[in-house]
Design a protein around this motif. Structure first.
Motif, PDB file in Angstrom:
ATOM      1  N   ALA A  75      40.735 -16.473 -54.663  1.00 28.03           N
ATOM      2  CA  ALA A  75      42.103 -17.229 -54.958  1.00 28.03           C
ATOM      3  C   ALA A  75      41.881 -18.180 -55.903  1.00 28.03           C
ATOM      4  N   VAL A  76      40.723 -18.957 -55.902  1.00 31.33           N
ATOM      5  CA  VAL A  76      40.570 -20.176 -56.849  1.00 31.33           C
ATOM      6  C   VAL A  76      40.270 -19.372 -58.240  1.00 31.33           C
ATOM      7  N   LEU A  77      39.352 -18.202 -58.391  1.00 31.23           N
ATOM      8  CA  LEU A  77      39.058 -17.657 -59.358  1.00 31.23           C
ATOM      9  C   LEU A  77      40.402 -17.030 -60.540  1.00 31.23           C
ATOM     10  N   ASP A  78      41.428 -16.673 -59.593  1.00 34.28           N
ATOM     11  CA  ASP A  78      42.701 -16.123 -60.137  1.00 34.28           C
ATOM     12  C   ASP A  78      43.343 -17.269 -61.009  1.00 34.28           C
ATOM     13  N   ARG A  79      42.943 -18.651 -60.413  1.00 31.86           N
ATOM     14  CA  ARG A  79      43.951 -19.661 -60.959  1.00 31.86           C
ATOM     15  C   ARG A  79      43.161 -20.675 -61.693  1.00 31.86           C
ATOM     16  N   THR A  80      41.860 -20.840 -61.397  1.00 33.28           N
ATOM     17  CA  THR A  80      41.127 -21.950 -62.280  1.00 33.28           C
ATOM     18  C   THR A  80      41.017 -21.536 -63.661  1.00 33.28           C
ATOM     19  N   ALA A  81      40.983 -22.790 -64.374  1.00 38.99           N
ATOM     20  CA  ALA A  81      40.923 -22.618 -65.822  1.00 38.99           C
ATOM     21  C   ALA A  81      39.646 -21.958 -66.404  1.00 38.99           C
ATOM     22  N   ARG A  82      38.572 -22.499 -65.668  1.00 40.90           N
ATOM     23  CA  ARG A  82      37.240 -21.877 -66.217  1.00 40.90           C
ATOM     24  C   ARG A  82      36.412 -22.157 -64.834  1.00 40.90           C
ATOM     25  N   TRP A  83      35.386 -21.244 -64.931  1.00 43.01           N
ATOM     26  CA  TRP A  83      34.484 -21.109 -63.463  1.00 43.01           C
ATOM     27  C   TRP A  83      33.003 -20.765 -64.074  1.00 43.01           C
ATOM     28  N   LEU A  84      32.074 -21.170 -62.972  1.00 43.47           N
ATOM     29  CA  LEU A  84      30.791 -21.006 -63.058  1.00 43.47           C
ATOM     30  C   LEU A  84      30.301 -20.003 -62.116  1.00 43.47           C
ATOM     31  N   ASN A  85      29.531 -18.973 -62.085  1.00 46.56           N
ATOM     32  CA  ASN A  85      29.376 -18.168 -60.904  1.00 46.56           C
ATOM     33  C   ASN A  85      27.984 -18.780 -60.411  1.00 46.56           C
ATOM     34  N   LEU A  86      28.136 -19.886 -59.885  1.00 40.81           N
ATOM     35  CA  LEU A  86      26.903 -20.647 -59.180  1.00 40.81           C
ATOM     36  C   LEU A  86      26.161 -19.760 -58.155  1.00 40.81           C
ATOM     37  N   THR A  87      26.995 -19.414 -57.223  1.00 41.16           N
ATOM     38  CA  THR A  87      26.466 -18.970 -56.059  1.00 41.16           C
ATOM     39  C   THR A  87      25.427 -17.892 -56.627  1.00 41.16           C
ATOM     40  N   ARG A  88      25.772 -16.632 -57.311  1.00 43.11           N
ATOM     41  CA  ARG A  88      25.248 -15.752 -57.979  1.00 43.11           C
ATOM     42  C   ARG A  88      24.012 -16.166 -58.593  1.00 43.11           C
ATOM     43  N   ASN A  89      24.122 -17.383 -59.491  1.00 46.99           N
ATOM     44  CA  ASN A  89      22.958 -17.684 -60.178  1.00 46.99           C
ATOM     45  C   ASN A  89      21.795 -18.216 -59.478  1.00 46.99           C
ATOM     46  N   VAL A  90      22.173 -19.160 -58.272  1.00 49.70           N
ATOM     47  CA  VAL A  90      21.166 -19.423 -57.278  1.00 49.70           C
ATOM     48  C   VAL A  90      20.649 -18.446 -56.558  1.00 49.70           C
ATOM     49  N   ILE A  91      21.124 -17.489 -55.976  1.00 49.62           N
ATOM     50  CA  ILE A  91      20.597 -16.409 -55.103  1.00 49.62           C
ATOM     51  C   ILE A  91      19.664 -15.467 -56.348  1.00 49.62           C
ATOM     52  N   ASP A  92      20.167 -15.045 -57.322  1.00 46.84           N
ATOM     53  CA  ASP A  92      19.517 -14.398 -58.346  1.00 46.84           C
ATOM     54  C   ASP A  92      18.074 -15.045 -58.935  1.00 46.84           C
ATOM     55  N   THR A  93      18.040 -16.166 -58.992  1.00 47.82           N
ATOM     56  CA  THR A  93      17.115 -17.104 -59.195  1.00 47.82           C
ATOM     57  C   THR A  93      15.944 -17.345 -58.297  1.00 47.82           C
ATOM     58  N   TYR A  94      16.708 -17.930 -57.145  1.00 42.41           N
ATOM     59  CA  TYR A  94      15.699 -18.235 -56.042  1.00 42.41           C
ATOM     60  C   TYR A  94      15.379 -17.748 -54.833  1.00 42.41           C
ATOM     61  N   ILE A  95      16.343 -16.563 -54.646  1.00 42.61           N
ATOM     62  CA  ILE A  95      16.347 -15.473 -53.422  1.00 42.61           C
ATOM     63  C   ILE A  95      16.454 -14.196 -53.814  1.00 42.61           C
ATOM     64  N   PRO A  96      15.348 -13.789 -54.549  1.00 42.48           N
ATOM     65  CA  PRO A  96      15.565 -12.412 -54.924  1.00 42.48           C
ATOM     66  C   PRO A  96      15.388 -11.452 -53.617  1.00 42.48           C
ATOM     67  N   GLU A  97      14.680 -11.844 -52.767  1.00 39.35           N
ATOM     68  CA  GLU A  97      14.799 -10.840 -51.476  1.00 39.35           C
ATOM     69  C   GLU A  97      16.088 -11.053 -50.842  1.00 39.35           C
ATOM     70  N   ALA A  98      17.037 -11.494 -51.230  1.00 35.63           N
ATOM     71  CA  ALA A  98      18.310 -11.238 -50.455  1.00 35.63           C
ATOM     72  C   ALA A  98      18.867  -9.881 -50.293  1.00 35.63           C
ATOM     73  N   TRP A  99      19.483  -9.922 -49.247  1.00 35.42           N
ATOM     74  CA  TRP A  99      20.245  -8.284 -48.844  1.00 35.42           C
ATOM     75  C   TRP A  99      21.604  -8.387 -49.739  1.00 35.42           C
ATOM     76  N   ILE A 100      21.410  -7.701 -50.659  1.00 33.67           N
ATOM     77  CA  ILE A 100      22.777  -7.561 -51.348  1.00 33.67           C
ATOM     78  C   ILE A 100      23.177  -6.171 -51.684  1.00 33.67           C
ATOM     79  N   ILE A 101      24.481  -5.831 -51.135  1.00 35.93           N
ATOM     80  CA  ILE A 101      25.074  -4.655 -51.276  1.00 35.93           C
ATOM     81  C   ILE A 101      25.785  -4.585 -52.374  1.00 35.93           C
ATOM     82  N   ASP A 102      25.562  -3.719 -53.312  1.00 37.00           N
ATOM     83  CA  ASP A 102      26.333  -3.574 -54.817  1.00 37.00           C
ATOM     84  C   ASP A 102      27.348  -2.664 -54.583  1.00 37.00           C
ATOM     85  N   LEU A 103      28.818  -3.282 -54.391  1.00 38.29           N
ATOM     86  CA  LEU A 103      29.959  -2.616 -54.344  1.00 38.29           C
ATOM     87  C   LEU A 103      30.844  -2.695 -55.567  1.00 38.29           C
TER      88      LEU A 103
END
Length: 246
Positions: A210-238
């Motif tokens: 809901a935020v991403l549909d309305r905000t002017a600009r956004w940063l994919n912070l959650t993904r950036n953190v997980i990709d960089t620091y938690i490579p072992e995370a259980w990610i289901i690619d949908l």
């Protein structure tokens, strides 16, 4: 209702079966059909029931494809306003505190994460009016801080949902981490972070659709953190396969 005594933001006991390697292709196909319907203007409620019933999906699987799916129009529009970390450098940033922290907590604890069709990572955790600090909270805030330090926005304002119980305690954890690393973060308890993020011209760090549909600009912070620091995370690619068309 019994009090929330969870110490971790980890997986549900049934998740290994519900999101096994054999099941994921079925969920991806179901998500593709859901997105096809959304792209053509069908409501999420009726579309999810139709697709969920067709594929005989469990409730948590239905939640997963709902969180992971969107219309082609929404996906393209969100992508057009996404900033990279380098583009965020020197910009004023507002962080959707609970949204980002809970997902990073889940990643650390081995909970199910969804790589969604808009390239965000979302979790299956639920925070309905009550937040409880878990064993992963302090580390989650620290890892987010590491990524913010690398991204180097001009300023960082954390927005925390005041109506959610224990939000004040979470705000103090964030302030303590800011002091530890000498960061000049501001941490604000606000009634409705989503409303602020939707109307702000500042860069929003959130994966809330809901935020991403309305905000002017956004940063994919959650993904950036997980990709960089938690490579072992259980990610289901949908995400949709490249050949899929909505």
């Amino acid at each position: 209702m019994s009090p929330d005594r969870r110490k971790h933001r980890g997986p549900h006991p049934d998740d290994r079966g519900l999101f096994s390697d054999e099941v994921v292709p079925i969920l991806r196909e179901a998500g593709s059909h859901l997105s096809w319907l959304l792209t053509r203007g069908y409501t999420i409620r009726s579309s999810l029931k139709l697709v969920g019933d067709r594929y005989q999906l469990h409730e948590r699987q239905r939640i997963a494809i709902r969180r992971a799916s969107c219309s082609k129009q929404s996906r393209d529009d969100r992508t057009s306003r996404l900033l990279s970390p380098s583009e965020t450098r020197g910009q004023a940033l507002q962080v959707d505190g609970l949204n980002v922290i809970v997902s990073v907590e889940a990643a650390i604890a081995g909970g199910v994460l969804l790589l969604c069709q808009d390239d965000t990572i979302r979790d299956l955790a639920s925070v309905h009016g009550s937040y409880r600090k878990v064993d992963e909270t302090t580390l989650a805030v620290r890892l987010i801080g590491n990524e913010l330090e690398t991204t180097a926005p001009e300023s960082t304002e954390w927005l925390i949902d005041r109506p959610v119980s224990n939000s004040g305690r979470l705000a103090e954890i964030i302030r303590t981490e800011a002091t530890r690393r000498g960061a000049s973060w501001s941490v604000e308890l606000v009634t409705n972070p989503d409303r602020i993020l939707k109307s702000s011209e500042l860069v929003a760090a959130s994966s809330d659709s809901a935020v991403l549909d309305r905000t002017a600009r956004w940063l994919n912070l959650t993904r950036n953190v997980i990709d960089t620091y938690i490579p072992e995370a259980w990610i289901i690619d949908l995400r949709l396969p490249p050949s899929a068309s909505n």
